[in-house]
Design an enzyme around this catalytic site. Structure first.
Site: not given
Length: 643
Positions: A305, A438
């Site tokens: 990432k 989230d």
């Protein structure tokens, strides 16, 4: 050479000293030229060489000064550039908000404008034809059915205090609500199919403007757009449909910038650190994108990432611009009170931008999942290749929880998946209060285990909330009271959370059900209402209540503890996933089960033996009811599948 290298400066100083010694030697030798001309000739040469070296050193020092000045200017530019970029995005934001407000104002007076133009004899220019005519008919039908639903809801939830209603009248009005919700759900479904490829209508145009703004500005703006896309119970369907694309097609950082970020963070380019590194990302999100790589030496498949370049430097400016515009619109329009979104995002964004913080969250979440024995996987973090802007982890296979086609193809039991998703997040809330806030569809994946059961893969652990034990227990007591429909305990629990008169609204928002159903269950001693409806009708009913009480909801969001805002966001995400699956898990029972367990554990060490024994019997009684209810739900679902 490096113009600001200390070695270069030292070298220049040494050259100056050497040159001075040459000059002094030249002067002394020149005075003795009449005695020895050869020596004089050599001394002249040495003097000449010394002067040349002095000139060369001065030129070098001038070059150093110029390049140092250039470096300083570049540093100033680097400091100013994020401010300029944020200002540019802020201007786009202001322009978009002005255009959206203008369009809504025009639409608000559209009927008056049309009648005025028609009265001038210019009917041709305002005539509605073709697709617009069909769409307006469908929209009018949805509006009418929404009004019917809201009238039925008011009649059911707000009876005349002077009139005592019989059970038959209450049942009739409740059925009227469910029938109206079903009709509204069908009408919205037809309209959604019609407008799936259409951009007409004020909601669609406004949503497209907002989506385009988020895409162009990127970063923080996409984060806000994704949050809005989960508010399907508050926003019109056009917004949800259009903004959902922000989960799938976020802007992609060029590979050249990805290489530079990795070099800046890990000290070398990706091709030198990993055996393989795919240039094309497999996913791009609001803050980063993910590339597939192979670990050097072992060949293990990894997910890397990488934060979008420049985002860390510009995020503060973006937040300031968003906050300013939202506060301004709050003041101009009384009905617009969305400042709580900025209040929620502002303190958490810096944490999300630190991937080491995310790695720590992931490890803590993985440890908790092991204790729950739920089928949930959190990717393992590789700390040797992880920094604040690069996160290296195991690659975990999975499909999005909204990939219904793949579920049908694999024969996955959607109800079991819905129950697993709800169980994972309720366990986080009530077990230790460390919560993934989230869980949108791109962060929650599934795969099928060898025994055919679903396995959850939980990604993106940047946004977590550690709620304190006091709040967690008050929240658990509220869910415990909601499960057993104890009105007095609901009032007490809401009061401890700072909500007094608005306790029915808070309860309804948490359950996504009208509070009148709680009153009904308090009389029937049941976990559910008598009438069950499909997912589309259920979503329509929730929107009906939300739009009807939108003012009160916004006021409530300003009153509740800040810790609860992220829980609301999590509930919004889970509700959206639940409705997408079309196989709603009974969140009330699942949340209630974990809440009852949390309350019981908290009381074990605080009471006398007799009281503990009473608590144990009460706990076992409620848990037995829950297990019987879950067994009945499973059997009913299996029977529906067979038929």
């Amino acid at each position: 050479y490096n113009p600001i290298d200390s070695n270069c400066i030292t070298s220049c100083a040494w050259t100056q000293q050497l040159n001075d010694s040459f000059v002094q030697s030249g002067k002394s030798i020149t005075r003795g030229m009449n005695h020895n001309s050869n020596v004089g000739h050599e001394a002249s040469c040495e003097t000449s060489n010394g002067n040349e070296m002095q000139s060369e050193c001065k030129r070098s020092m001038l070059v150093v000064q110029k390049q140092s000045k250039k470096v300083e200017e570049e540093d100033i530019v680097q400091q100013i550039r994020p401010i300029l970029q944020a200002s540019k995005r802020a201007l786009r934001l202001i322009n978009t908000v002005v255009m959206i407000v203008f369009e809504y104002k025009v639409d608000q007076y559209q009927h008056w404008i049309d009648s005025t133009i028609k009265s001038t004899g210019l009917e041709y220019f305002v005539a509605t034809k073709g697709e617009d005519f069909v769409r307006q008919n469908f929209e009018r039908d949805v509006e009418n059915k929404l009004k019917d639903l809201q009238e039925a809801q008011r009649a059911y939830a707000e009876p005349d205090e002077d009139v005592i209603r019989s059970k038959e009248e209450i049942e009739e009005k409740r059925r009227a609500v469910h029938d109206a919700a079903k009709k509204l759900g069908e009408a919205e479904d037809q309209l959604s199919k019609l407008i799936s490829n259409s951009s007409s209508g004020v909601h669609s145009r406004a949503a497209i403007r907002l989506r385009n703004l988020c895409r162009i500005n990127g970063g923080t703006y996409i984060k806000v757009g994704q949050h809005l896309a989960n508010l399907d119970h508050l926003l019109p369907p056009d917004y949800i449909r259009i903004l959902q694309s922000l989960f799938r097609d976020c802007p992609v950082t060029p590979y050249s910038d990805v290489r530079e970020v990795i070099r800046e963070e890990l000290g070398d380019y990706p091709e030198n650190i990993f055996d393989e590194f795919e240039e094309v990302p497999i996913a791009s999100a609001s803050l980063a994108q993910v590339h597939v790589a192979r670990e050097k030496g072992t060949g293990q498949k990894l997910a890397i990432k990488v934060q979008h370049r420049g985002l860390r430097e510009t995020s503060n400016g973006d937040l300031l611009a968003l906050e300013y515009v939202v506060r301004l619109v709050d003041r101009v329009f009384d009905e617009f009170k969305w400042g709580w979104i900025v209040d929620e995002i502002a303190p958490n964004l810096p944490k999300e931008l630190d991937f080491k913080h995310e790695g720590n969250n992931a490890e803590k979440a993985a440890e908790h999942m092991k204790k729950t024995s739920l089928n949930c996987v959190v990717p393992k973090i590789h700390w040797n290749s992880t920094t604040s802007r690069v996160l290296c982890m195991d690659f975990e296979e999975g499909f999005s929880v909204t990939d219904l086609a793949q579920m049908e193809k694999s024969g996955l039991n959607k109800r079991n998946l819905a129950v697993l998703i709800s169980s994972v997040f309720q366990a986080q809330i009530f077990d230790d209060g460390f919560i993934h806030c989230d869980p949108h569809p791109a962060n929650v994946l599934w795969r099928k285990s060898n025994n055919g059961e679903p396995v959850l893969v939980l990604l993106d652990h940047g946004l977590y909330k550690q709620i304190d034990d006091s709040f967690r227990m008050n929240y658990a007591k509220l869910w415990n009271a909601l499960l057993v429909a104890n009105i007095d305990d609901i009032k007490k629990s809401c009061s401890t959370l700072g909500i007094d008169e608005m306790y029915p609204l808070l309860s309804a928002m948490l359950m996504s059900r009208p509070f009148d159903e709680v009153v009904e269950r308090s009389k029937t001693n049941s976990f559910t209402a008598k009438i069950k409806i499909d997912a589309k009708s259920d979503a329509a009913m929730i929107r009906g209540y939300a739009q009807q009480y939108i003012g009160e909801i916004i006021k409530l969001l300003d009153k509740v503890p800040r810790q609860m805002l992220l829980l609301f966001k999590m509930n919004d995400c889970l509700r959206h996933i639940d409705h997408t699956l079309g196989s709603n898990a009974n969140t009330l029972v699942i949340a209630g089960k974990y809440a009852v367990k949390a309350v019981y554990k908290s009381r074990c060490n605080q009471r006398t033996f007799i009281n503990r024994l009473k608590d144990w019997f009460s706990y076992m009684f409620v848990m037995s009811r829950i297990r019987l209810f879950e067994a009945a739900e499973w059997w009913a679902y299996e029977r529906r599948l067979l038929t």
